[in-house]
Motif scaffolding. Structure first.
Motif, PDB file in Angstrom:
ATOM      1  N   LYS A 109       2.612  -4.896   3.443  1.00  0.00           N
ATOM      2  CA  LYS A 109       3.736  -3.967   3.526  1.00  0.00           C
ATOM      3  C   LYS A 109       3.228  -2.551   3.305  1.00  0.00           C
ATOM      4  O   LYS A 109       2.872  -2.182   2.189  1.00  0.00           O
ATOM      5  N   PHE A 132       0.004  15.270  -8.268  1.00  0.00           N
ATOM      6  CA  PHE A 132       0.042  14.843  -6.855  1.00  0.00           C
ATOM      7  C   PHE A 132       0.341  16.010  -5.918  1.00  0.00           C
ATOM      8  O   PHE A 132       1.164  15.921  -5.005  1.00  0.00           O
ATOM      9  N   PHE A 146     -14.111   0.257  -7.354  1.00  0.00           N
ATOM     10  CA  PHE A 146     -13.072   1.270  -7.567  1.00  0.00           C
ATOM     11  C   PHE A 146     -11.954   0.664  -8.404  1.00  0.00           C
ATOM     12  O   PHE A 146     -11.423  -0.389  -8.066  1.00  0.00           O
ATOM     13  N   GLU A 179       1.142  13.156 -13.554  1.00  0.00           N
ATOM     14  CA  GLU A 179       0.343  13.070 -12.332  1.00  0.00           C
ATOM     15  C   GLU A 179       0.938  14.080 -11.346  1.00  0.00           C
ATOM     16  O   GLU A 179       2.041  13.876 -10.830  1.00  0.00           O
ATOM     17  N   PHE A 232      -1.714  -4.660  -5.127  1.00  0.00           N
ATOM     18  CA  PHE A 232      -0.814  -3.513  -5.011  1.00  0.00           C
ATOM     19  C   PHE A 232      -1.571  -2.225  -5.284  1.00  0.00           C
ATOM     20  O   PHE A 232      -2.367  -2.149  -6.232  1.00  0.00           O
ATOM     21  N   THR A 233      -1.330  -1.205  -4.475  1.00  0.00           N
ATOM     22  CA  THR A 233      -1.781   0.150  -4.791  1.00  0.00           C
ATOM     23  C   THR A 233      -0.569   1.058  -4.759  1.00  0.00           C
ATOM     24  O   THR A 233       0.165   1.093  -3.765  1.00  0.00           O
ATOM     25  N   GLY A 234      -0.356   1.770  -5.849  1.00  0.00           N
ATOM     26  CA  GLY A 234       0.787   2.685  -5.912  1.00  0.00           C
ATOM     27  C   GLY A 234       0.979   3.175  -7.329  1.00  0.00           C
ATOM     28  O   GLY A 234       0.028   3.210  -8.120  1.00  0.00           O
ATOM     29  N   SER A 235       2.209   3.525  -7.647  1.00  0.00           N
ATOM     30  CA  SER A 235       2.474   4.143  -8.951  1.00  0.00           C
ATOM     31  C   SER A 235       2.446   3.094 -10.064  1.00  0.00           C
ATOM     32  O   SER A 235       2.692   1.905  -9.838  1.00  0.00           O
ATOM     33  N   LEU A 277       6.530  -3.208 -12.603  1.00  0.00           N
ATOM     34  CA  LEU A 277       7.627  -4.047 -12.095  1.00  0.00           C
ATOM     35  C   LEU A 277       7.062  -5.283 -11.389  1.00  0.00           C
ATOM     36  O   LEU A 277       7.518  -6.408 -11.613  1.00  0.00           O
ATOM     37  N   GLU A 285      -3.921  -1.322  -8.424  1.00  0.00           N
ATOM     38  CA  GLU A 285      -4.578   0.000  -8.378  1.00  0.00           C
ATOM     39  C   GLU A 285      -3.464   1.021  -8.575  1.00  0.00           C
ATOM     40  O   GLU A 285      -2.667   1.269  -7.661  1.00  0.00           O
ATOM     41  N   LEU A 286      -3.376   1.607  -9.757  1.00  0.00           N
ATOM     42  CA  LEU A 286      -2.186   2.382 -10.125  1.00  0.00           C
ATOM     43  C   LEU A 286      -2.505   3.868 -10.298  1.00  0.00           C
ATOM     44  O   LEU A 286      -3.501   4.356  -9.799  1.00  0.00           O
ATOM     45  N   GLY A 287      -1.636   4.550 -10.989  1.00  0.00           N
ATOM     46  CA  GLY A 287      -1.740   6.012 -11.069  1.00  0.00           C
ATOM     47  C   GLY A 287      -2.913   6.495 -11.903  1.00  0.00           C
ATOM     48  O   GLY A 287      -3.571   5.726 -12.609  1.00  0.00           O
ATOM     49  N   THR A 327       0.823  -1.223   0.000  1.00  0.00           N
ATOM     50  CA  THR A 327       0.000   0.000   0.000  1.00  0.00           C
ATOM     51  C   THR A 327       0.856   1.272   0.000  1.00  0.00           C
ATOM     52  O   THR A 327       1.999   1.261   0.456  1.00  0.00           O
ATOM     53  N   ARG A 339      -9.083  -1.443   2.483  1.00  0.00           N
ATOM     54  CA  ARG A 339      -9.749  -1.777   1.222  1.00  0.00           C
ATOM     55  C   ARG A 339      -9.243  -3.120   0.693  1.00  0.00           C
ATOM     56  O   ARG A 339      -9.891  -3.755  -0.141  1.00  0.00           O
ATOM     57  N   CYS A 350      -4.953   9.416  -6.033  1.00  0.00           N
ATOM     58  CA  CYS A 350      -4.900   8.872  -7.395  1.00  0.00           C
ATOM     59  C   CYS A 350      -6.103   9.345  -8.191  1.00  0.00           C
ATOM     60  O   CYS A 350      -6.058   9.422  -9.413  1.00  0.00           O
ATOM     61  N   TRP A 369       1.397   5.688   0.724  1.00  0.00           N
ATOM     62  CA  TRP A 369       1.358   6.555   1.910  1.00  0.00           C
ATOM     63  C   TRP A 369       0.175   7.511   1.885  1.00  0.00           C
ATOM     64  O   TRP A 369      -0.110   8.161   2.883  1.00  0.00           O
TER      65      TRP A 369
HETATM   66  P1  NAD Z   1       4.889   3.931  -5.028  1.00  0.00           P
HETATM   67  O1  NAD Z   1       4.575   3.085  -6.194  1.00  0.00           O
HETATM   68  O2  NAD Z   1       6.204   4.589  -4.964  1.00  0.00           O
HETATM   69  O3  NAD Z   1       4.781   3.064  -3.687  1.00  0.00           O
HETATM   70  C1  NAD Z   1       3.654   2.279  -3.384  1.00  0.00           C
HETATM   71  C2  NAD Z   1       4.104   1.111  -2.535  1.00  0.00           C
HETATM   72  O4  NAD Z   1       5.011   0.298  -3.290  1.00  0.00           O
HETATM   73  C3  NAD Z   1       4.852   1.504  -1.266  1.00  0.00           C
HETATM   74  O5  NAD Z   1       4.506   0.611  -0.241  1.00  0.00           O
HETATM   75  C4  NAD Z   1       6.301   1.316  -1.663  1.00  0.00           C
HETATM   76  O6  NAD Z   1       7.156   1.078  -0.580  1.00  0.00           O
HETATM   77  C5  NAD Z   1       6.198   0.089  -2.549  1.00  0.00           C
HETATM   78  N1  NAD Z   1       7.316  -0.079  -3.481  1.00  0.00           N
HETATM   79  C6  NAD Z   1       8.088   0.887  -4.045  1.00  0.00           C
HETATM   80  N2  NAD Z   1       9.020   0.313  -4.846  1.00  0.00           N
HETATM   81  C7  NAD Z   1       8.827  -1.016  -4.779  1.00  0.00           C
HETATM   82  C8  NAD Z   1       9.476  -2.147  -5.383  1.00  0.00           C
HETATM   83  N3  NAD Z   1      10.519  -2.007  -6.209  1.00  0.00           N
HETATM   84  N4  NAD Z   1       9.016  -3.371  -5.107  1.00  0.00           N
HETATM   85  C9  NAD Z   1       7.973  -3.532  -4.268  1.00  0.00           C
HETATM   86  N5  NAD Z   1       7.320  -2.517  -3.675  1.00  0.00           N
HETATM   87  C10 NAD Z   1       7.744  -1.266  -3.922  1.00  0.00           C
HETATM   88  O7  NAD Z   1       3.691   4.958  -4.909  1.00  0.00           O
HETATM   89  P2  NAD Z   1       3.469   6.101  -3.815  1.00  0.00           P
HETATM   90  O8  NAD Z   1       4.343   7.240  -4.150  1.00  0.00           O
HETATM   91  O9  NAD Z   1       3.556   5.531  -2.440  1.00  0.00           O
HETATM   92  O10 NAD Z   1       1.946   6.436  -4.064  1.00  0.00           O
HETATM   93  C11 NAD Z   1       1.543   7.321  -5.043  1.00  0.00           C
HETATM   94  C12 NAD Z   1       1.061   6.589  -6.267  1.00  0.00           C
HETATM   95  O11 NAD Z   1       0.040   5.658  -5.907  1.00  0.00           O
HETATM   96  C13 NAD Z   1       0.425   7.500  -7.271  1.00  0.00           C
HETATM   97  O12 NAD Z   1       0.815   7.153  -8.575  1.00  0.00           O
HETATM   98  C14 NAD Z   1      -1.077   7.256  -7.086  1.00  0.00           C
HETATM   99  O13 NAD Z   1      -1.860   7.550  -8.202  1.00  0.00           O
HETATM  100  C15 NAD Z   1      -1.081   5.809  -6.764  1.00  0.00           C
HETATM  101  N6  NAD Z   1      -2.309   5.446  -6.047  1.00  0.00           N
HETATM  102  C16 NAD Z   1      -3.243   4.712  -6.702  1.00  0.00           C
HETATM  103  C17 NAD Z   1      -4.437   4.389  -6.076  1.00  0.00           C
HETATM  104  C18 NAD Z   1      -5.482   3.592  -6.775  1.00  0.00           C
HETATM  105  O14 NAD Z   1      -6.379   3.092  -6.098  1.00  0.00           O
HETATM  106  N7  NAD Z   1      -5.452   3.428  -8.084  1.00  0.00           N
HETATM  107  C19 NAD Z   1      -4.667   4.807  -4.756  1.00  0.00           C
HETATM  108  C20 NAD Z   1      -3.684   5.560  -4.111  1.00  0.00           C
HETATM  109  C21 NAD Z   1      -2.498   5.861  -4.778  1.00  0.00           C
END
Ligand code: NAD
Length: 457
Positions: free
Chosen positions: A156, A364, A427, A362, A208-211, A217, A232-234, A130, A141, A266, A132
């Protein structure tokens, strides 16, 4: 044991030191989850449901403390943090209700010689990762549907905001859910911990939720063992205002869609497309609201907190400075405090061309770039010219708004509303904004495998 520090982004002060999880800790967490899986998945759905209900009650009991914790480690305003706690807790209610509503099928095969029974079973141990920006809601969720489905999980959280996930894990234990069903592994070695999970044959799911970059990757890594993935990405949400829009509602929606969470969502409106007939009035009304925003540390006097980090502040500053160098104009701005916090002044930008590079990024952060349009076909082509397809917002007379909404390549559209998040709704995004859905019945199905029995008759 090594430790890492968690900072308050409003002050730069260290607020906690916590153990830094290693790949060996990650494997130990899977040991626990795998050991608990048979017992947890065999519990009566009603029992799992009641335990989830209890977690929600405990989250609401501790809502004030949880909101303050979120505000301290993430920086968001207390009002936003309180809203997040309510939203996060709601996933436990929704999935407590879903846990007892199994879907199955029974019927004759077309040729009549057999019977087909379709049932569902938990996918197994699930790894959850997840970000931050919503440290409570992005965790619940995933946790709530996974537990409702009968999975056990390892989580994590982001290294910037591990404390909220740990606090929720304590409430999960207090609710009576056995140790090992949910294990949180905070770490600064995200790649090491998540790789250990993806290489472990006992882990059958990654959510996974993040970028989008990290999502790609993890999809590549998951391919090696064909691990079930939810992503769930950007996003790069357009916010469209037509000449028929109720401008009061549009400005209200814009404040929510853009400035909730300081723009660090996001689903945040990332680019505003406003019809030429109403652009001047919309910009002036939005600008007046933006100039009145109170920026500062999370307390009841402030609407907007800092960005999460110095790096985020540098990034948003560069995006806006580059746009201004290309001719964009800072039309409205609220003051932001100087000092140790990573504050960026809420800003309305005008004078951007429809192909300005800022519109592809994005942002942010609390920055609203406004583009003026007058031909619908050209607008729609520009809006969908992005790799993302998460959220979009349309403000117009209802039938016109729905016609535009249906034509957009986006997983979610706010129609005359600036908020799309709702635990009872699916979502998620299309294109490179993700795979799968969270919330609703669909969010439970992400943690279920289909199994069918072909029965001789
Ligand atoms: P991020 O991708 O940098 O990090 C997200 C998670 O992935 C963190 O827990 C991080 O420690 C982990 N991570 C980073 N590198 C990794 C690797 N090499 N291997 C495994 N895990 C790794 O994203 P962020 O900066 O924390 O969050 C912002 C991004 O998240 C934005 O792009 C935003 O749009 C997206 N986001 C999407 C949703 C959605 O539901 N679609 C919701 C919230 C945020």
């Amino acid at each position: 044991m090594s430790v890492f520090t968690v900072e308050n982004p409003a002050t730069g002060q260290v607020i906690a030191e916590i153990a830094d999880g290693t790949p060996a800790d990650a494997v130990a967490a899977v040991d626990a989850a795998a050991e608990r899986l048979p017992e947890w998945s065999a519990l009566a759905p009603r029992t799992r449901s009641e335990l989830l209900t209890r977690v929600r009650e405990l989250m609401l009991r501790d809502a004030g403390d949880l909101a303050r914790l979120i505000a301290r480690e993430n920086g968001k305003s207390l009002a936003d943090a309180r809203g997040e706690v309510t939203y996060a807790a709601e996933f436990f209610r929704w999935y407590a209700e879903e846990a007892v509503r199994p879907h199955g099928e029974y019927g004759p095969s077309p040729a009549g010689g057999t019977r087909t029974i379709v049932t569902h079973r938990p996918v197994g141990v699930a790894a959850l990762v997840t970000p931050w920006n919503f440290p409570a809601a992005m965790a619940t969720r995933k946790i709530a549907p996974a537990l409702a489905a009968g999975c056990t999980v390892v989580l994590k959280p982001a290294a910037e905001t591990p404390l909220t996930a740990l606090a929720i894990a304590r409430l999960i234990t207090e609710a009576g859910i056995p140790d090992g069903v949910v294990t949180v592994v905070p770490t600064t070695d995200a790649a090491g911990v998540v790789t250990a999970w993806l290489e472990d044959p006992r882990v059958r799911k990654i959510s996974f939720t993040g970028s989008t970059g990290v999502g790609r990757l993890l999809l590549r890594q998951a391919a090696d063992r064909v691990v079930n993935t939810s992503m769930e990405l950007g996003g790069n949400a357009p916010f469209i205002v037509t000449a028929s829009a109720d401008l009061g509602a549009a400005v209200e929606g814009a404040m929510l869609a853009k400035f909730r969470n300081g723009g660090q969502a996001c689903t945040a409106a990332n680019r505003f497309y406003v019809h030429a007939d109403v652009a001047a009035e919309f910009t002036a009304r939005l600008g007046a609201r933006v100039e009145a925003l109170r920026v500062g540390p999370a307390d009841d006097g402030h609407d907007i907190g800092p960005l999460i980090s110095a790096r985020a502040l540098t990034g948003v500053t560069r995006l806006v400075d580059d746009a201004v160098a290309r001719g964009a104009v800072i039309a409205h701005r609220a003051p932001a405090p100087a000092g140790a916090g990573h504050f960026y002044p809420p800003t309305v930008l005008t004078g951007l061309g429809a192909d300005d590079p800022l519109l592809a990024e994005e942002i942010f952060g609390p920055v609203a770039p406004i583009v003026v349009w007058d031909h619908l076909a050209g607008l729609l082509a520009a809006v969908d010219n992005t790799e993302y397809g998460l959220a979009a917002y349309v403000f117009a007379e209802l039938a016109e708004a729905l016609r535009i909404a249906e034509s957009l390549d986006a997983g979610m559209v706010g129609v005359n509303r600036g908020l799309v998040s709702d635990p009872s709704a699916p979502f998620g995004g299309v294109k490179q904004s993700g795979l799968g859905r969270e919330g609703a019945r669909a969010g439970l199905e992400e943690y279920l495998e289909t199994q069918y029995f072909s029965v001789a008759w």
